[in-house]
Design a protein around this motif. Structure first.
Motif, PDB file in Angstrom:
ATOM      1  N   TRP A  55       0.855  -1.185   0.000  1.00  0.00           N
ATOM      2  CA  TRP A  55       0.000   0.000   0.000  1.00  0.00           C
ATOM      3  C   TRP A  55       0.891   1.234   0.000  1.00  0.00           C
ATOM      4  O   TRP A  55       1.837   1.331   0.801  1.00  0.00           O
ATOM      5  N   LEU A  56       0.592   2.201  -0.844  1.00  0.00           N
ATOM      6  CA  LEU A  56       1.408   3.415  -0.947  1.00  0.00           C
ATOM      7  C   LEU A  56       0.605   4.659  -0.597  1.00  0.00           C
ATOM      8  O   LEU A  56      -0.489   4.864  -1.117  1.00  0.00           O
ATOM      9  N   THR A  57       1.199   5.484   0.280  1.00  0.00           N
ATOM     10  CA  THR A  57       0.595   6.790   0.553  1.00  0.00           C
ATOM     11  C   THR A  57       0.932   7.770  -0.561  1.00  0.00           C
ATOM     12  O   THR A  57       0.100   8.587  -0.944  1.00  0.00           O
ATOM     13  N   HIS A  58       2.162   7.721  -1.062  1.00  0.00           N
ATOM     14  CA  HIS A  58       2.584   8.586  -2.167  1.00  0.00           C
ATOM     15  C   HIS A  58       3.861   8.008  -2.765  1.00  0.00           C
ATOM     16  O   HIS A  58       4.380   7.000  -2.281  1.00  0.00           O
ATOM     17  N   ALA A  59       4.368   8.646  -3.820  1.00  0.00           N
ATOM     18  CA  ALA A  59       5.413   7.995  -4.615  1.00  0.00           C
ATOM     19  C   ALA A  59       6.771   8.694  -4.552  1.00  0.00           C
ATOM     20  O   ALA A  59       7.567   8.581  -5.477  1.00  0.00           O
ATOM     21  N   HIS A  60       7.066   9.380  -3.460  1.00  0.00           N
ATOM     22  CA  HIS A  60       8.436   9.850  -3.272  1.00  0.00           C
ATOM     23  C   HIS A  60       9.358   8.654  -3.037  1.00  0.00           C
ATOM     24  O   HIS A  60       8.940   7.629  -2.496  1.00  0.00           O
ATOM     25  N   ILE A  61      10.626   8.803  -3.402  1.00  0.00           N
ATOM     26  CA  ILE A  61      11.567   7.683  -3.426  1.00  0.00           C
ATOM     27  C   ILE A  61      11.686   6.972  -2.080  1.00  0.00           C
ATOM     28  O   ILE A  61      11.763   5.741  -2.025  1.00  0.00           O
ATOM     29  N   ASP A  62      11.700   7.726  -0.978  1.00  0.00           N
ATOM     30  CA  ASP A  62      11.893   7.092   0.333  1.00  0.00           C
ATOM     31  C   ASP A  62      10.673   6.304   0.766  1.00  0.00           C
ATOM     32  O   ASP A  62      10.762   5.477   1.688  1.00  0.00           O
ATOM     33  N   HIS A  82      -3.034   7.693  -5.179  1.00  0.00           N
ATOM     34  CA  HIS A  82      -4.010   8.329  -6.065  1.00  0.00           C
ATOM     35  C   HIS A  82      -3.326   8.646  -7.406  1.00  0.00           C
ATOM     36  O   HIS A  82      -2.108   8.876  -7.444  1.00  0.00           O
ATOM     37  N   PRO A  83      -4.071   8.672  -8.520  1.00  0.00           N
ATOM     38  CA  PRO A  83      -3.446   8.915  -9.833  1.00  0.00           C
ATOM     39  C   PRO A  83      -2.661  10.216  -9.949  1.00  0.00           C
ATOM     40  O   PRO A  83      -1.836  10.361 -10.859  1.00  0.00           O
ATOM     41  N   GLY A  84      -2.893  11.161  -9.045  1.00  0.00           N
ATOM     42  CA  GLY A  84      -2.151  12.404  -9.080  1.00  0.00           C
ATOM     43  C   GLY A  84      -0.652  12.247  -8.933  1.00  0.00           C
ATOM     44  O   GLY A  84       0.114  13.159  -9.263  1.00  0.00           O
ATOM     45  N   ASP A  85      -0.214  11.090  -8.432  1.00  0.00           N
ATOM     46  CA  ASP A  85       1.221  10.845  -8.245  1.00  0.00           C
ATOM     47  C   ASP A  85       1.845  10.048  -9.385  1.00  0.00           C
ATOM     48  O   ASP A  85       2.984   9.584  -9.257  1.00  0.00           O
ATOM     49  N   GLN A  86       1.151   9.897 -10.504  1.00  0.00           N
ATOM     50  CA  GLN A  86       1.698   9.151 -11.637  1.00  0.00           C
ATOM     51  C   GLN A  86       3.068   9.688 -12.051  1.00  0.00           C
ATOM     52  O   GLN A  86       3.994   8.926 -12.340  1.00  0.00           O
ATOM     53  N   PHE A  87       3.228  11.014 -12.080  1.00  0.00           N
ATOM     54  CA  PHE A  87       4.502  11.574 -12.553  1.00  0.00           C
ATOM     55  C   PHE A  87       5.643  11.277 -11.588  1.00  0.00           C
ATOM     56  O   PHE A  87       6.793  11.152 -11.995  1.00  0.00           O
ATOM     57  N   TRP A  88       5.330  11.139 -10.296  1.00  0.00           N
ATOM     58  CA  TRP A  88       6.373  10.753  -9.330  1.00  0.00           C
ATOM     59  C   TRP A  88       6.788   9.298  -9.540  1.00  0.00           C
ATOM     60  O   TRP A  88       7.967   8.959  -9.410  1.00  0.00           O
ATOM     61  N   ILE A  89       5.836   8.425  -9.849  1.00  0.00           N
ATOM     62  CA  ILE A  89       6.173   7.024 -10.119  1.00  0.00           C
ATOM     63  C   ILE A  89       7.055   6.934 -11.354  1.00  0.00           C
ATOM     64  O   ILE A  89       8.075   6.234 -11.364  1.00  0.00           O
ATOM     65  N   ALA A  90       6.683   7.661 -12.405  1.00  0.00           N
ATOM     66  CA  ALA A  90       7.475   7.648 -13.638  1.00  0.00           C
ATOM     67  C   ALA A  90       8.894   8.149 -13.409  1.00  0.00           C
ATOM     68  O   ALA A  90       9.830   7.731 -14.096  1.00  0.00           O
TER      69      ALA A  90
END
Length: 215
Positions: A55-62, A82-90
C-alpha cells in the motif's frame, strides 16, 4: 480487534514503513516500502505473517523505492496511491539517482485509490482519504476500529509535510489536514512517514503549523 502493526524505519531518510496485519488471519500488507527490502521481509517472516499487498501513501523515493522490485519478485499487488502521483512514479529512477538511493523500478499500480475507497487485509478494512498538498496524489489509510491513521508525509509530530516539491501546495495541505484528518477524532493516533507517533488531538492543540485550526 485483530488489527496490528509494526513500524520499521528504512533508508537513510528513516522513513516509517509500517507492517500492518490481521491477527485472525496473519495476512499482512506493507505501507510505503521505500527500501531495505531484505530487512522488511525478515520482519514479516519473524512475525509469522503472509505478505499479501503493498500500500502506498505517495510515490516519493523514500516511500516507494522498493515497491517495484518487491511487487515483481513476490508477485504482489500495488495498491495506491491516487493517480495524481503518476509523474512521481514515472520519475522514480531519476529520484533514486538524485538522492543516492539504489536504482528504483517504475511500476503501474494494480489499483489506483480515490477518496473514500477502502482497502482490506484479512478481516480488517481501512478507509482511504485523498490528502493532497505534499504530493498531488497523497492518500492516508484510516482504521476507525483501531483509531489509527497512516498519514505518510501529510502531518508529523510538531510539523507538517513539505510543499516545495513539484506538485506541492501549502494551502491544499492545510485543507487536507483540517478537513480530512481532524474529523477522524482527537483520540486517533497517527503514524507519520518520519518520526514518532502523535494524536490528532495533540497536534490540534500544539502543532505550530495547524494548531488551533478546527476545519
Amino acid at each position: 480487534m485483530s488489527f496490528r502493526y509494526l513500524t520499521v524505519p528504512v533508508t537513510a531518510f528513516q522513513q516509517n514503513c509500517s507492517i500492518v496485519w490481521c491477527d485472525a488471519t496473519n495476512d499482512a500488507a506493507l505501507i510505503d516500502p521505500g527500501g531495505e527490502i531484505s530487512r522488511l521481509l525478515a520482519e514479516v517472516k519473524r512475525l509469522g505473517l503472509t505478505l499479501k499487498a503493498l500500500w502506498l501513501t505517495h510515490a516519493h523515493i523514500d516511500h516507494a523505492g522498493g515497491t517495484g522490485e518487491l511487487a515483481r519478485t513476490l508477485d504482489l499487488p500495488i495498491i495506491g496511491p491516487h493517480p495524481g502521483d503518476q509523474f512521481w512514479i514515472a520519475g522514480l529512477p531519476q529520484q533514486s539517482a538524485m538522492f543516492g538511493f539504489p536504482p528504483a523500478e517504475t511500476f503501474t499500480p494494480t489499483r489506483w485509490l480515490e477518496d473514500g475507497d477502502t482497502v482490506q487485509i484479512g478481516h480488517e478494512t481501512l478507509t482511504v482519504r485523498h490528502c493532497p498538498g505534499h504530493t498531488p496524489g497523497h492518500v492516508v489509510f484510516h482504521s476507525a476500529s483501531a483509531q489509527r491513521c497512516f498519514v505518510g508525509d501529510v502531518l508529523f509530530a510538531g510539523s507538517i509535510g513539505r510543499t516545495d516539491f513539484p506538485g506541492g501546495d501549502h494551502a491544499t495541505l492545510i485543507r487536507s489536514i483540517t478537513e480530512r484528518l481532524w474529523p477522524m477524532g482527537d483520540d486517533t493516533v497517527f503514524i507519520p512517514g518520519h518520526g514518532p507517533e502523535s494524536s490528532f488531538g495533540e497536534e490540534r492543540r500544539t502543532n505550530p503549523f495547524v494548531g488551533g485550526r478546527w476545519g
